[in-house]
Design an enzyme around this catalytic site. Structure first.
Site, short mmCIF file in Angstrom:
data_model
loop_
_atom_site.label_atom_id
_atom_site.label_comp_id
_atom_site.label_asym_id
_atom_site.label_seq_id
_atom_site.Cartn_x
_atom_site.Cartn_y
_atom_site.Cartn_z
N ARG A 18 27.35 -17.14 22.28
CA ARG A 18 26.68 -17.00 20.98
C ARG A 18 27.10 -18.11 20.02
O ARG A 18 26.28 -18.64 19.28
CB ARG A 18 26.96 -15.62 20.36
CG ARG A 18 26.20 -14.50 21.06
CD ARG A 18 26.47 -13.17 20.40
NE ARG A 18 27.91 -12.89 20.43
CZ ARG A 18 28.53 -12.03 19.62
NH1 ARG A 18 27.86 -11.37 18.71
NH2 ARG A 18 29.82 -11.84 19.73
N ASN A 36 24.40 -10.17 21.18
CA ASN A 36 24.68 -9.58 22.48
C ASN A 36 23.86 -8.31 22.65
O ASN A 36 23.68 -7.56 21.69
CB ASN A 36 26.16 -9.23 22.63
CG ASN A 36 27.03 -10.43 22.86
OD1 ASN A 36 26.57 -11.49 23.27
ND2 ASN A 36 28.31 -10.28 22.59
#
Length: 90
Positions: A18, A36
Site C-alpha cells: 500500500r 487491504n
C-alpha cells in the site's frame, strides 16, 4: 476523467505494498485510495485521464514493492468518483 477499480492478488499485504502504491500515485498526481481487503488482496481506486496512463499504472501495480509478489490484477471501469487526494484506507 475515468475512475477505475483494481483488485490486486498475490503477496500484497504485510509487504509495504500500500505504501508503494501511495508513493506511485502521489508522484504521478493521481487521486483515489488504496486499502487491504479481508481476503488478503488489495483494492485500489484511482482516477485516470488516458488509456496510456491506465496501462502504465497497471504495469507499476504489477511491479509492486520489494517484498510483494503480484500474481493477478482485476481491473474495471466504475462510475466516476470525485477524490481530492490519494489516501490509504483501513
Amino acid at each position: 476523467m475515468n475512475s477505475y477499480k483494481f483488485i490486486i492478488f498475490g503477496k500484497v499485504q504485510g509487504v509495504w505494498y500500500r505504501k508503494y502504491v501511495m508513493q506511485i500515485a502521489k508522484a504521478l498526481g493521481y487521486v483515489g485510495y488504496v486499502k487491504n481487503l479481508k481476503d488478503g488482496s488489495v483494492e485500489v481506486v484511482v482516477n485516470l485521464d488516458l488509456q496510456s496512463e491506465l496501462e502504465s499504472f497497471i504495469s507499476k501495480l504489477y511491479e509492486g514493492s520489494t517484498f510483494s509478489k503480484v500474481t493477478d490484477i482485476e481491473c474495471q471501469k466504475i462510475d466516476f468518483v470525485d477524490f481530492e487526494n490519494f489516501e490509504k484506507r483501513v
